[in-house]
Design an enzyme around this catalytic site. Sequence first.
Site: not given
Ligand code: SF4
Length: 316
Positions: A131, A200
């Site tokens: 990422e 997130c």
């Molecule tokens: S919701 Fe959060 S943990 Fe899930 S893929 Fe997206 S950024 Fe990654």
Amino acid sequence: MPNPLLTLYLAAPRGFCAGVDRAIKIVEMALQKWGAPVYVRHEIVHNRFVVDRLRDLGAIFVEHLSDCPNDRPVIFSAHGVPKAVPAEAARRDMTFVDATCPLVSKVHIEAARHCANGLQMVMIGHAGHPETVGTMGQLADGDVLLVETVADVARLHVRNAEKLAFITQTTLSVDDTIQIVTALRARFPAIIGPHKEDICYATTNRQAAVKAIAPDIDALLVIGAPNSSNSRRLVEVGRAAGCSYSQLVERAADIDWRALAGIRAVGVTAGASAPEVLVNEVIDAFRARYEVSVEIVETAKENVEFKVPRVFREPA
Ligand code: SF4
């Protein structure tokens, strides 16, 4: 002898998030639409069980676009990719689908917007994580500086302290990140950042649920892969919240039963890329050895859903 009594605190939310769910669906739909094989650049999500199942369905996982032929579709993983990757796929006239989580894409857009406004970016993230590589790869070399720790903040050499903005990886520890952001704001008062951080909802909620169960448990098991950032953070959060035996397990076979001897209460959670079937496998393994009572500790409700890309919504 009857089995010993055990309370199993099951953290909620746990396991799959909306971004992981969408990424897996994208691979499944690509296989349906184009047939096998479909190439996937990097593990679609960081979980061996998920990857093995998709491989059985006809997905081929590779690390580099150069490992994909021009005439088969390729999917980019949920973690995101540097800009150069889709550009190269387009140059080779390949069919490609980007399964980057929309919450990661949001950070990419944020970074590009700040850069267009003449700001240099500081990214809080883990070096080498896909990422971080993908987000830093949205901008030219030198436009993004990486910090992993509070100590890194003191070592930063910026172009202009008045023209800075920060972004974060989405799967960091909420508490560690607050400390790094505080250090950044102390050293660069003019730095611009997101309202909170870019961590997130899924990462935040899973960490909060672990904090809620940690005071009541003798041991915490986090179901997740060793290369899953959000799963590893859950182990650390469990430890920081007072549960000294906090372990990552990929599945039930990894549980160290000797280390758990004498426990009365165990906590179980799962990282955002770990399927619920592995949680059930772990609960069943406890049921085979203990008289288990399961307590679900729910600290948030999640109803986030992301649409799949338009190519799968159009009539065939
Ligand atoms: S919701 Fe959060 S943990 Fe899930 S893929 Fe997206 S950024 Fe990654």
